[in-house]
Structures are given as C-alpha cells and as structure tokens.
Design an enzyme around this catalytic site. Structure first.
Site, short mmCIF file in Angstrom:
data_model
loop_
_atom_site.label_atom_id
_atom_site.label_comp_id
_atom_site.label_asym_id
_atom_site.label_seq_id
_atom_site.Cartn_x
_atom_site.Cartn_y
_atom_site.Cartn_z
N GLY A 139 0.97 0.07 3.34
CA GLY A 139 1.35 -1.19 3.97
C GLY A 139 0.31 -1.77 4.91
CB ALA A 192 -1.03 3.43 -0.25
N GLY A 193 -2.53 0.71 0.48
CA GLY A 193 -3.61 0.16 1.29
C GLY A 193 -4.19 -1.13 0.76
CG ASN A 252 6.12 -2.69 -2.42
OD1 ASN A 252 6.41 -3.88 -2.48
ND2 ASN A 252 7.04 -1.78 -2.22
CB THR A 253 2.98 -4.20 1.75
OG1 THR A 253 3.69 -2.96 1.84
CG2 THR A 253 3.29 -5.02 2.98
CE LYS A 288 3.83 6.61 -4.39
NZ LYS A 288 3.75 5.31 -3.74
#
Lengths: 254, 333
Positions: free
Chosen positions: A154, A181-182, A203-204, A93
């Site tokens: 994040g 992301a986001g 992830n977050t 990635k």
C-alpha cells in the site's frame, strides 16, 4: 504469459480486490485491466462474506485467495484451508506478517507455513522479500512461484531495491517471479516487467486512484509495454554517448 | 397511476428508510400504515447504529455524484421533519505522518476551508495544539440517529400512524423498506458490516463530527452531547451482524486515542455491529419486485439519502414519474 504451477494465466497483471469504492467499480476496473488473476482476502470477510466472494467469482478471472492479516503459521494454515474449502482452489497467496507497521513478511514463519501447506497439496504463492536465501528456502519448501515485494504493501513507493530484484531474477531464471506490493504507478509496473518479472500484483494503486478504471487501464498498458520491451532485448545503458547518426562521410568541413 | 388522490399505502420496515417514506407519504395525504415486527426502530435495523453525519461533501471523497447532490437537501429535510440537526460543519484531520491523506482528501472534495492550528483551536478548543492543519466543511451537519427516528415516529403518531407488527388486511400499495431483510426479493443486495462504539468522555467537548484520516483505520467521532461520542465505523465486506470483534475495537479505540489521549480514559457505554444493505454500485435503488415497490441499498448513506429516496418514492406514487434511482431488472424492461 505467466505459468503458475502448470497453469497459464491470461495476463501478467494480477489485481487485488480490496478498497474499491464499490463492487461495480471493481468489476469495471478488472474489465479495463484484462487482469488474469484476482486476489481475495478471506480473513476478515470469511464470516458472512459470501456475497462479496460470489461477486468476485463473477469477475470471470482466476481467484487467488490470500492469508492477509495472518501473523502466525497456524493462522495462515487455517486460513488457507478455509480458502480451499470456500473457493475450491488449492492456490494460496501466503502472507505471514512479521512487522505491523511495514506489513513486512515474517520470513521464518513464512518458510515454515509454506513447507506445511505445500506438503498438504497447496500451490503456494509466498509474499516474501527479495532476499536470495529466503527465496531459496521457499523453493526448497515446495514453492514454485515467488512473490517478492517491491515496497511495503500500500505504500506506492515502487521498486525499493532494483538491484536485489535484478539479482533475484538472475539467480532463479526459471522460477515464475511476481513483484507483489508497493507498486504505485504504471512506470513501476513497467519497470518490473522490463526486469524480466513474469507478473505484477497490485491493489491500492488502482483501487484508491481517483479513477480506478482509468488507472487499471494504465497499468495494463504499462505491463504490456514492459513485457514487450523485455522481449525486444533492450540495449545496455552506458556512460558515453553513442551518436545514432554515422559521422563518417559527412561534410563536416563545409 | 396518474391521479393525486390519496391512496392506501403500507410501508414495511421502521428503519430510517421506512420512517422517512412513511413521513413523506403521510405528509402528502396518503393513508399510511407502517409495519415493523419490533413495533418501531431499534437494534434490529442498521440505522440504529449509524453515525448520523449529514456530510455529503466529505462522503464525495469516495462516493458518486448523486450522494453529494441529494445529501445537501437531506439536511433541511431532517430539520423540518425531525429537528435536532446541528449545523456546525465537519472537521477532517490526520496524524503527522499521514499528511498526504489530507492532501488526497482535499484533492477529491470541495466545499471546505483549509485551516491551520489556530483556527482549529477556535472551532474545537480541545483539539488545539494537536493538529496544525485541518479541513473544515462548514455546511455539513449531524444528528443523533435514534433521536431523529424517534422524532419521525412521534410525527407519524401525531398523524395517527402507529407502527403495526403485522400487515393490515387492506394493505393497499406495498412499499418495502426492510433493508437487508429484503434479500428474499432483492438477490443483488449484500451486507457491508460496520462496527461502532459509544464512549463517554466528559474531558472532551466537540461541537461537530471529526474525521481522522488514516490509510488503514479511518475513523470518525460524532458528538452526541453530554460528553457522549459515537465512534465509528468499520467497513467490512460481510453480512455478519451482532457483536463487535476485538480487533475492530482495538483499531477504533487506538485511532480515537491518537486523536486525543483523553479518549483512553473514556467509558465504553455501548458497542454495536450491523450490516448495511448495499447494491453492487453502492448506490440506492427504487424499483418494483413482485407485488411491491421497494427502496433499498442506502449503504453508508442512510440518513443522507433516505429523504431523497422518500421524496422520489412519493412522487412516483403521486404521478407515476420515474425516480432517478429507479432500477429495472432485465425482465421488467
């Protein structure tokens, strides 16, 4: 199920491995999510992080190493080589950060790094914006997957530019597309899948939730719902009401 | 082992776990030998580099329930056995644009008062006007880790227990408290790297630890007195020890500068990096490995959990009682 570089993965949900309260909770979240791919960051962990990598290898999912924290082509290429050596995978990635505050991709360096790594036999998953020209350049550079952001890493803001993401899907109907992301909520993940994206990477939203395992499960349900909805050919939205019960024949004068 | 007769016990490792175990065991009348190749606590052990916050309520934000429960009794244990415990609470603040971090922290913890700028200025005049909201955890405490370990070592010396650099011939029961060095018998143990700085900044006076929440670089400052502060700490999945990286120093110092610009003028007195021993669930364990008992995996909660582990270990040696943190491998079941 999504197919990346000829490999079918088990789930359209991809999860990162940072910021969990513990590796044990991380592993439980992965089991609850059914995620098919785990991204791992190598840049900070590389020096002496073998214990953690071994735990990640024990998750039983395919690992996608990333170049998180890299700001230049050279750093990203070096990190990719290190990842290939440590983890024995040519998947990478590719993240090349251009703006520290937003962790926004440096799309120019990204295309250069993607070209170089593709030529060296890597299977590149570029973290990019939803810009059509950038995405076209990445495909020209040898990428066979695109990973546009939904919102900054994040941030949990969801899909900031739904129109752009829809246009991207329409422009590249045959390229595997991942919203990366986001994503902060299951509804964001479901929406990406409804739009026809092949997978979501987050992830977050899971790792920093009060109960990461429960949130992982919620994300799995959302991704399933979104994918099923897309396959079911949803109706078009319209301005005027369309009554769902036929009126003709009803005794409206009664 | 069901009798309470004094036993001969050899404790391996003079870090925070070994010292608390030796203190607790010798306090109950056992004949303790403490062994450490460096002849005492020091930079070879990660407890040397710790912050020394006794902050169970704050830690509960990202730790499991046993950390909260046992952490509370640790404050009294340290007061009793080493002294030097400052019971001034903890302050948690955040920069304007990260206000939601404070809300999230408040949602996941308890035992605090949500205070405004005026109350904050009363508690810490030097932070007055810099933050309009904070969380104050009044029951928390802090200590100076090196002084606390020296206090335990002095207490042991008063009982005639000096640190030896090798195993005695008649070792008796072995209790392994070697931290990350015990990976030779504990394959599940991993290192979690932490980096810290010691700053001297006479322009600032703080009475209690201050945590600055930040989505990327959360920091804490622990006052050591005389204008000296410990600034920590990174959390990196790596067992690399030794020197700090430029990036970590930059991040820690930037955050400290954001907390108060006077830290920009501070002297950097010391930098340190070490790896905390942790098991996969980041909770400690007491167990048996070969010829010995062990207590290990205290992760970032060395000073907070070592007293509870030491007491459980001593209870186990006294009565055979199964400790709460007992861990059995599959072949021991």
């Amino acid at each position: 199920m999504p197919v990346f570089y000829g490999t079918t993965v088990d789930s359209p949900l991809m999860l990162g491995t940072a910021q969990y309260p513990s590796p044990a909770i991380l592993a439980a979240a992965f089991r609850a999510s059914g995620a098919g791919v785990a991204t791992v960051s190598l840049r900070r962990e590389a020096g002496g992080g073998q214990d953690f990598l071994r735990l990640m290898q024990g998750l039983g999912v395919r690992l996608l190493p990333n170049t998180a924290g890299c700001h230049t082509v050279r750093e990203a290429v070096t990190t990719a080589h290190m990842a290939r050596e440590l983890l024995g995978t040519d998947w990478i990635k590719l993240e090349v950060i251009g703006h520290t505050d937003l962790l926004a991709p440096d799309v120019f360096a990204l295309v250069d790094a993607a070209r170089e790594l593709s030529a060296q036999g890597f299977k590149v998953f570029p973290y990019c914006t939803e810009d059509l020209s950038v995405c076209g350049r990445l495909l020209d550079a040898g990428c066979e997957v695109l990973m546009p952001w939904g919102a900054p890493i994040g941030s949990g803001l969801g899909l900031n530019n739904p129109h752009g993401l829809t246009a991207l899907r329409a422009a590249f109907p045959d390229v595997p597309l991942v919203v990366d992301a986001g994503i902060g909520l299951p509804s964001h993940a479901a929406r990406a899948m409804e739009m026809g994206f092949d997978a979501v990477l987050l992830n977050t939203a899971v790792a920093r939730a009060g109960d990461p395992v429960a949130m992982a499960r919620a994300m799995a349900l959302a991704v399933d719902a979104g994918r099923a909805a897309r396959a079911a050919d949803p109706i078009e939205s319209r301005d005027m009401a369309v009554p769902s019960t036929p009126v003709i024949g009803k005794a409206f004068l009664a | 082992m069901t009798d309470r007769d004094p036993q001969r016990v050899t404790v391996l490792g003079a870090g925070v776990m070994g010292l608390t175990a030796a203190t607790e065991l010798s306090g109950r009348g056992h004949a303790v030998t403490l062994v450490d190749p460096a002849l005492g606590p020091g930079g070879h052990g990660c407890s040397w580099w710790a912050g020394g916050m006794l902050a169970p309520w704050c830690e509960f934000e990202n730790a499991e329930e046993p950390v909260l429960r046992h952490g509370q009794s640790a404050i009294d244990w340290w007061d009793r056995n080493a002294g030097g415990v400052a019971r001034n609470g903890t302050l948690v603040v955040t920069l304007g644009r990260d206000r939601r971090e404070l809300d999230r922290f408040a949602r996941r913890t308890h035992g605090f008062e949500a205070i405004g700028g005026n109350r904050l200025a009363e508690l810490e005049p030097d932070l007055g006007g810099r933050f309009d909201r904070a969380l104050f955890f009044p029951a928390e405490a802090h200590l100076d880790p090196r002084a606390a370990m020296a206090g335990l070592q002095a207490g042991l010396a008063a009982r005639g227990i000096a640190v030896a650099d090798r195993m005695p011939d008649d070792a008796g029961r072995l209790v392994d408290c070697r931290g990350l060095a015990a990976r030779d018998i504990l394959p599940d143990l991993r290192g979690v790297r932490g980096e810290m700085l010691v700053l001297r900044c006479p322009d600032i006076a703080l009475s209690r630890p201050v945590r600055l929440l930040h989505p990327r670089v959360p920091i804490y400052l622990v006052p050591r007195g005389d204008g000296v502060f410990m600034l920590g700490a990174t959390m990196i999945e790596s067992d690399r020890r030794g020197v700090v990286t430029a990036r970590s120093v930059m991040e820690l110092l930037s955050a400290a500068f954001a907390l108060h610009p006077a830290f920009g003028e501070a002297e950097i007195v010391e930098t340190g990096a070490d790896a905390r021993p942790a098991f996969p669930d980041n909770l400690p364990r007491i167990g048996r490995a070969g010829d010995r008992l062990y207590a290990n995996g205290l992760y970032r909660h060395g000073y907070l959990l070592a007293p509870a582990l030491a007491m459980q270990l001593a209870d186990h040696i006294d009565t055979g009682e199964r400790p709460e943190f007992w861990h059995e491998t599959d072949d021991q079941r």
